[in-house]
Design an enzyme around this catalytic site. Structure first.
Site, PDB file in Angstrom:
ATOM      1  N   GLY A 177       0.654  -1.316  -0.123  1.00  0.00           N
ATOM      2  CA  GLY A 177      -0.040   0.000  -0.187  1.00  0.00           C
ATOM      3  C   GLY A 177       0.839   1.397  -0.193  1.00  0.00           C
TER       4      GLY A 177
ATOM      5  CD1 TRP B  79       4.755   3.066  -4.719  1.00  0.00           C
ATOM      6  CD2 TRP B  79       4.055   2.714  -6.734  1.00  0.00           C
ATOM      7  NE1 TRP B  79       5.949   2.927  -5.668  1.00  0.00           N
ATOM      8  CE2 TRP B  79       5.567   2.511  -6.605  1.00  0.00           C
ATOM      9  CE3 TRP B  79       3.218   2.797  -7.851  1.00  0.00           C
ATOM     10  CZ2 TRP B  79       6.228   2.673  -7.734  1.00  0.00           C
ATOM     11  CZ3 TRP B  79       4.217   2.521  -9.137  1.00  0.00           C
ATOM     12  CH2 TRP B  79       5.593   2.422  -9.042  1.00  0.00           C
TER      13      TRP B  79
ATOM     14  CG  ASP C 174      -1.207  -6.896  -4.657  1.00  0.00           C
ATOM     15  OD1 ASP C 174      -0.363  -6.075  -4.701  1.00  0.00           O
ATOM     16  OD2 ASP C 174      -1.268  -8.117  -4.325  1.00  0.00           O
TER      17      ASP C 174
ATOM     18  CG  ASP D 224      -4.705 -13.283 -10.884  1.00  0.00           C
ATOM     19  OD1 ASP D 224      -3.703 -12.401 -11.276  1.00  0.00           O
ATOM     20  OD2 ASP D 224      -4.428 -14.622 -11.109  1.00  0.00           O
TER      21      ASP D 224
ATOM     22  CG  ASP E 133       6.197  -1.273  -7.362  1.00  0.00           C
ATOM     23  OD1 ASP E 133       7.032  -1.171  -8.350  1.00  0.00           O
ATOM     24  OD2 ASP E 133       6.520  -1.159  -5.840  1.00  0.00           O
TER      25      ASP E 133
ATOM     26  CE  LYS F   5       8.412  -4.181  -9.354  1.00  0.00           C
ATOM     27  NZ  LYS F   5       8.690  -4.371  -8.011  1.00  0.00           N
TER      28      LYS F   5
END
Length: 231
Positions: free
Chosen positions: A76, A78, A99, A115, A139, A179
Site C-alpha cells: 500500500g 504507492w 492486488d 488477480d 509496481d 516497474k
C-alpha cells in the site's frame, strides 16, 4: 554488529537452524536498508513508497482531483502517496487499487483483492472506476523461475498487460508508470508506448537498489496512435 564504510552500524544475521543463506542475506539487507528504516519512521508501508515520491516530485504525475489506478498495490505504499497527493483522503480525488494479496485499509483508497491476470479483472476495474483515469501505475512483479530469459519475458508480459489496460481507461494526456527490468525483451512494448504517448522514458529512482536491474518505464501525454519521443 559492525560499522560499514559509511560509518553506519551494520547488522549481521547468523545462519542457524533451517534458515537458508538466501533468507539470511535478504534479512540482512532489509535490516541495513536506510529506506526500510526511514519508511518505518515516516509511517509508510514499504520502501517502495520513496520511489514514487521521487518520480512524482520530478515529473508531477499526481495532482489534486485526479483519478489513479494502482495495480499490484500491496502493501500500500504507492496508494498512500497517491491518495494524499490527489486529495482522495479528503474526497477530492480517487484511488482504485488491486492486488492478488490482501492489503490493509488505506484512507481514501478503494481496494479490491483480485488477480490482474483474471479474464474479468479489466471489466471489474472499469466498473470500479466509473469513468476514465488520469494515471495508471503498476509496481507488479512476476513470479521468478530462476531462468533469466523466462523471467524477463514474464516481467515484460505483465507490463504489456498493464499498458494495454492503461490504453483502455486513460484520459487524453494521462500517464502510465510501470516497474520493469533492464533487458532486451521490451523493444515491442516500447514501440507501442511510443505510438500511444507523447514522451516515454526509463527512470531509476535512488530508492531502487543500485545492484538491481529494476527500473521504471514512464509514459506521459497519452494520445494513442501518434509517434512519441523516447527519452
Amino acid at each position: 554488529m559492525a560499522k560499514d564504510t559509511t560509518g553506519r552500524m551494520h547488522v549481521q544475521v547468523k545462519t542457524g537452524g533451517k534458515r537458508k543463506l538466501s533468507s539470511k542475506l535478504w534479512l540482512e539487507r532489509q535490516l541495513n536498508d536506510p529506506y526500510v528504516a526511514q519508511a518505518k519512521r515516516d509511517g509508510y508501508r514499504s520502501r517502495a513508497t520513496y520511489k514514487l515520491i521521487e518520480i512524482d516530485d520530478k515529473y508531477h504525475l499526481l495532482k489534486p482531483g485526479m483519478t489513479v489506478v494502482d495495480l499490484g498495490a500491496a502493501p500500500g505504499g504507492w496508494s498512500q502517496i497517491a491518495a494524499r497527493r490527489v486529495g482522495a483522503e479528503a474526497g477530492k480525488g480517487k484511488v482504485i487499487a488491486i492486488d492478488l494479496l490482501e492489503m490493509g485499509e488505506v484512507p481514501g483508497v478503494t481496494f479490491t483483492q483480485m488477480d490482474f491476470h483474471a479474464q474479468d479483472a479489466p471489466e471489474k476495474l472499469r466498473a470500479m472506476l466509473g469513468g476514465r483515469a488520469d494515471v495508471v501505475m503498476s509496481d507488479m512483479a512476476a513470479n521468478t523461475t530462476g531462468h533469466r530469459k523466462t523471467d524477463q519475458l514474464r516481467i515484460v508480459g505483465l507490463v504489456e498487460l498493464a499498458a494495454h489496460f492503461a490504453g483502455e481507461v486513460l484520459k487524453p494526456g494521462g500517464s502510465f508508470l510501470a516497474k520493469t527490468f533492464q533487458s532486451g525483451a521490451d523493444a515491442e512494448l516500447l514501440a507501442q508506448l511510443k505510438r500511444d504517448y507523447a514522451t516515454v522514458r526509463h527512470v531509476k529512482p535512488a530508492a531502487s537498489r543500485q545492484d538491481s536491474s529494476e527500473r521504471y518505464v514512464l509514459a506521459m501525454g497519452f494520445r494513442g496512435g501518434e509517434p512519441a519521443e523516447l527519452l
